[in-house]
Scaffold this active site. Structure first.
Site, mmCIF file in Angstrom:
data_model
loop_
_atom_site.group_PDB
_atom_site.id
_atom_site.type_symbol
_atom_site.label_atom_id
_atom_site.label_comp_id
_atom_site.label_asym_id
_atom_site.label_seq_id
_atom_site.Cartn_x
_atom_site.Cartn_y
_atom_site.Cartn_z
ATOM 1 N N HIS A 1 -11.326 -15.514 -64.078
ATOM 2 C CA HIS A 1 -10.248 -15.031 -64.485
ATOM 3 C C HIS A 1 -10.316 -13.293 -64.696
ATOM 4 O O HIS A 1 -9.937 -12.464 -64.168
ATOM 5 C CB HIS A 1 -9.819 -15.492 -65.743
ATOM 6 C CG HIS A 1 -8.321 -14.799 -66.247
ATOM 7 N ND1 HIS A 1 -7.163 -15.447 -65.641
ATOM 8 C CD2 HIS A 1 -8.077 -14.063 -66.975
ATOM 9 C CE1 HIS A 1 -6.177 -14.648 -66.307
ATOM 10 N NE2 HIS A 1 -6.888 -13.520 -67.187
ATOM 11 N N GLU A 2 -11.378 -13.053 -65.657
ATOM 12 C CA GLU A 2 -11.595 -11.712 -65.915
ATOM 13 C C GLU A 2 -12.462 -10.907 -64.735
ATOM 14 O O GLU A 2 -12.101 -9.929 -64.448
ATOM 15 C CB GLU A 2 -12.574 -11.640 -67.205
ATOM 16 C CG GLU A 2 -12.238 -12.271 -68.533
ATOM 17 C CD GLU A 2 -10.823 -11.451 -68.821
ATOM 18 O OE1 GLU A 2 -10.611 -10.497 -68.751
ATOM 19 O OE2 GLU A 2 -9.907 -12.329 -69.483
ATOM 20 N N HIS B 1 -9.700 -9.456 -63.001
ATOM 21 C CA HIS B 1 -9.097 -8.481 -63.388
ATOM 22 C C HIS B 1 -10.103 -6.995 -63.263
ATOM 23 O O HIS B 1 -9.707 -6.032 -62.844
ATOM 24 C CB HIS B 1 -9.053 -8.447 -65.149
ATOM 25 C CG HIS B 1 -8.080 -8.998 -65.579
ATOM 26 N ND1 HIS B 1 -6.488 -8.701 -65.239
ATOM 27 C CD2 HIS B 1 -7.986 -10.033 -66.495
ATOM 28 C CE1 HIS B 1 -5.739 -9.653 -65.991
ATOM 29 N NE2 HIS B 1 -6.420 -10.364 -66.525
ATOM 30 N N GLU C 1 -2.475 -9.368 -64.010
ATOM 31 C CA GLU C 1 -2.583 -10.812 -64.160
ATOM 32 C C GLU C 1 -2.389 -11.608 -62.884
ATOM 33 O O GLU C 1 -3.101 -12.593 -62.786
ATOM 34 C CB GLU C 1 -1.474 -11.319 -65.220
ATOM 35 C CG GLU C 1 -1.631 -12.523 -65.589
ATOM 36 C CD GLU C 1 -2.898 -12.591 -66.539
ATOM 37 O OE1 GLU C 1 -3.457 -11.479 -67.011
ATOM 38 O OE2 GLU C 1 -3.402 -13.850 -67.230
#
Ligand code: ZN
Length: 510
Positions: free
Chosen positions: A273-274, A277, A303
Site C-alpha cells: 500500500h505505502e 503512495h 489513495e
C-alpha cells in the site's frame, strides 16, 4: 506563447518554500520513527516555528507582488487567459492561486486557534481511546466541530458547509456528488456481502497468524517493493506505529510499516500500500519540484495508487502465482502445507468487522460510509456530539451487521476527527473507485499485463502509471485526469465488477 520559463521568479520562491516545508516533513518523519520520547516538546516547537515561517512566505507580500503580475488576486483570472500561456504554465498559475486564495481566507488568529485546539484534542483522544472513555474526548470534539464549521464559513460554500472541508482533500468534490455515489455503491455492495456471508465456502486464514519472524517478513516486503520499481536509493523503509509515506523530494521518498510476528498480512499489505503512495511521489517530475506541477493532485488520486497496488495487484491471483512460491521459500515451515488457492482465498477472506483499518476489500467502504454520514451530519448541524456513540452503533448495525461493545472499538478508533481532519474519509472510497477504473484501463491498453504480472514483471504497470498519472503533478484536476486516462468520469461500476468477479470465484456464487 508564454511558458513556465516566464514564471521563473515565482518558481524560485515556491521552491524555497518547499525546501522549508520538506525540512519540517523530515522532522515529522523523525518524530514518528527515531526521535527519543524526551524530544517531543522541543520538536513541537521546531515544527511550529517552521510551519509559521512557511505560512508567512506563502501568503506574504513577496508572493502577493509576484502573483499580481500575472493574475487578478481577487478572482484568480489569469491575464491573457489560455491563449497567452501554454498548458503547464496556465495550470501552474491556476493551482498556485487556488492555494494562495484558500490560505488567505483563513485569518491567522484562526489558524493559531485551530492548531492549538487540534494538538490538545489529539492528546486527549489518545487518552480517551486508551481508557475507552468517550466522555473525555467529547468536549474537545465539540470544539473541533465548531472550529471546522468556522473554517467552512471562511472558505465559503454554496450548498453544504461540508463541501469546502471535503474540497481541501479532494478538490472539486462535493456532497452532491458523493451522496448519490455512495448510495449507489451501498446498494451494490450489500447484496454481494450477503452472498459471501451465505456461502458454504469458508476459506481458512489461521495459517496467516502462525509465527513469522519479523526480519524475514521485512526482507520479503522489500523484495516486492523492489519488484514494483520503488527505488531504495531514493528512499527507505522504517518502522512506525502507523504506516505512512512522506516525501522531501522525488529523490527522497520514505515509507514506514509496522510488523507483527503473528500476522503475516499486516506488514506485507501495508508495505505494498505505502509502496503505491511512494511510487507516485518518486514519479513526480523533479524538474517541477516545489511547484504544483511537481505535487500530487489529490488525496483520492494518491489513495488510488496505493489501493491499486495493494488490492488490484497485491491481492490478485496473477501476482501470487509468481510471488507465492518465493514467499513459501522464506517461510517453508509455516506454509509448506498451504497451496496457492488456499493462500489466495485466505488473504481475501471477507468478514464484517468493527475496525476499519483491518477491514477487507469488500466491507471497507461500508466503514467509510458510516463515517461520512456522521461527519456530514455533525458539520451540517443535524447531530450532536453527545449522541455519537449511540449513532455509531446504530449505523454499524445497519451497514455491517456488527455492533462494538466498547467505544474504543467504535467511535474512538480513528485519529482523524481529533486533529480536525473532517472531509478526509471519503477520499479512501474515492481512491478505491479510481483504482479499479484506472487498473481496468491499464489492462485494456496492455493486453499482456496480467501474464506479465504472473511472471513477476510489475515494471510495465509502474511505467504506465508514471506516464499516465504521476508525471502530470497537478496540471489536470482529478476529474480531468481520470477522463484523460480512462476516457470517462468516475464510474463505480468497475469497482463493483471487479469485486463480483473476485469474490464470486472465491465464494462460488454468481
Ligand atoms: Zn493510503
Amino acid at each position: 506563447m508564454k511558458t513556465i520559463e516566464d514564471l521563473k521568479p515565482l518558481i524560485d520562491m515556491l521552491q524555497e518554500i518547499q525546501h522549508l516545508s520538506s525540512a519540517g516533513a523530515l522532522l515529522s518523519w523523525d518524530q514518528e520513527t527515531y526521535m527519543p520520547p524526551g524530544g517531543g516538546g522541543a520538536r513541537a516547537e521546531q515544527l511550529s516555528v517552521l510551519g509559521t515561517l512557511v505560512h508567512e512566505k506563502r501568503v506574504g507580500e513577496g508572493m502577493k507582488r509576484l502573483l499580481s503580475q500575472w493574475l487578478d488576486l481577487e478572482t484568480g483570472k489569469i491575464q491573457g487567459g489560455g491563449s497567452v500561456w501554454d498548458e503547464p504554465a496556465y495550470g501552474l498559475l491556476r493551482e498556485v492561486w487556488t492555494d494562495y486564495s484558500k490560505r488567505l481566507k483563513l485569518p491567522s488568529d484562526f489558524v493559531r486557534r485551530i492548531g492549538k485546539a487540534a494538538s490538545l484534542s489529539h492528546q486527549v483522544w489518545v487518552e480517551a481511546r486508551k481508557k475507552n472513555d468517550f466522555s473525555l474526548f467529547a468536549p474537545h470534539l465539540k470544539i473541533m466541530i465548531a472550529l471546522k464549521k468556522e473554517e467552512a464559513s471562511y472558505l465559503g460554500y454554496a450548498d453544504s458547509p461540508y463541501d469546502p472541508l471535503l474540497d481541501s482533500y479532494e478538490p472539486g468534490m462535493t456532497v452532491k456528488q458523493v451522496v448519490p455515489l455512495f448510495t449507489a455503491l451501498k446498494a451494490e455492495l450489500v447484496p454481494i456481502l450477503e452472498k459471501v456471508v451465505a456461502s458454504q465456502v469458508k476459506p481458512k486464514g489461521d495459517f496467516l497468524c502462525f509465527s513469522y519472524p519479523v526480519e524475514r517478513q521485512l526482507t520479503f516486503g522489500q523484495e516486492i517493493l523492489k519488484a514494483m520499481g520503488y527505488k531504495f536509493q531514493d528512499g527507505r523503509q522504517d518502522i512506525s506505529a502507523h504506516p505512512f509515506t512522506t516525501s522531501f523530494h522525488p529523490t527522497d521518498v520514505r515509507m514506514t510499516t509496522r510488523v507483527d510476528e503473528k500476522d503475516l498480512c499486516s506488514s506485507l499489505f501495508s508495505s505494498i500500500h505505502e509502496g503505491g503512495h511512494a511510487l507516485y511521489e518518486q514519479g513526480l517530475p523533479p524538474e517541477h519540484f516545489g511547484s504544483p506541477l511537481g505535487e500530487a493532485i489529490s488525496l483520492g488520486i494518491h489513495e488510488s495508487q496505493s489501493r491499486l497496488w495493494e488490492n488490484c495487484v497485491g491481492r490478485s491471483r496473477p501476482f501470487w502465482q509468481h510471488f507465492y512460491p518465493i514467499l513459501q521459500e522464506h517461510f517453508s515451515d509455516q506454509l509448506k502445507n498451504i497451496n496457492l488457492d488456499e493462500y489466495y482465498a485466505g488473504i481475501n477472506i471477507v468478514r464484517p468487522s468493527l475496525i476499519r483499518v483491518e477491514a477487507d476489500e469488500l466491507t471497507y467502504n461500508l466503514h467509510i460510509m458510516v463515517r461520512f454520514e456522521i461527519e456530514k451530519a455533525l458539520i451540517e448541524g443535524d447531530l450532536d456530539v453527545d449522541a455519537l456513540p449511540g449513532v455509531w452503533k446504530e449505523k454499524m448495525k445497519e451497514y455491517l451487521g456488527v455492533v462494538p461493545e466498547s467505544d474504543a472499538d467504535g467511535v474512538l478508533q480513528d485519529v482523524h476527527w481529533s486533529g480536525g481532519a473532517i472531509g478526509y474519509f471519503p477520499t479512501y472510497t474515492l481512491g478505491n473507485l479510481y483504482a479499479a477504473q484506472i487498473f481496468r484501463q491499464a489492462k485494456k491498453e496492455i493486453p499482456e499485463l496480467c501474464p506479465q504480472i504472473e511472471m513477476g514483471d510489475l515494471l510495465t504497470l509502474k511505467r504506465w502509471l508514471n506516464k499516465k498519472i504521476h508525471r502530470w503533478g497537478r496540471q489536470y484536476p482529478s476529474e480531468d485526469l481520470l477522463q484523460r486516462v480512462t476516457g470517462e468520469s468516475l464510474n463505480p461500476r468497475y469497482f463493483i465488477e471487479a469485486l463480483k468477479e473476485k469474490f464470486g470465484e472465491i465464494y462460488q456464487f454468481s
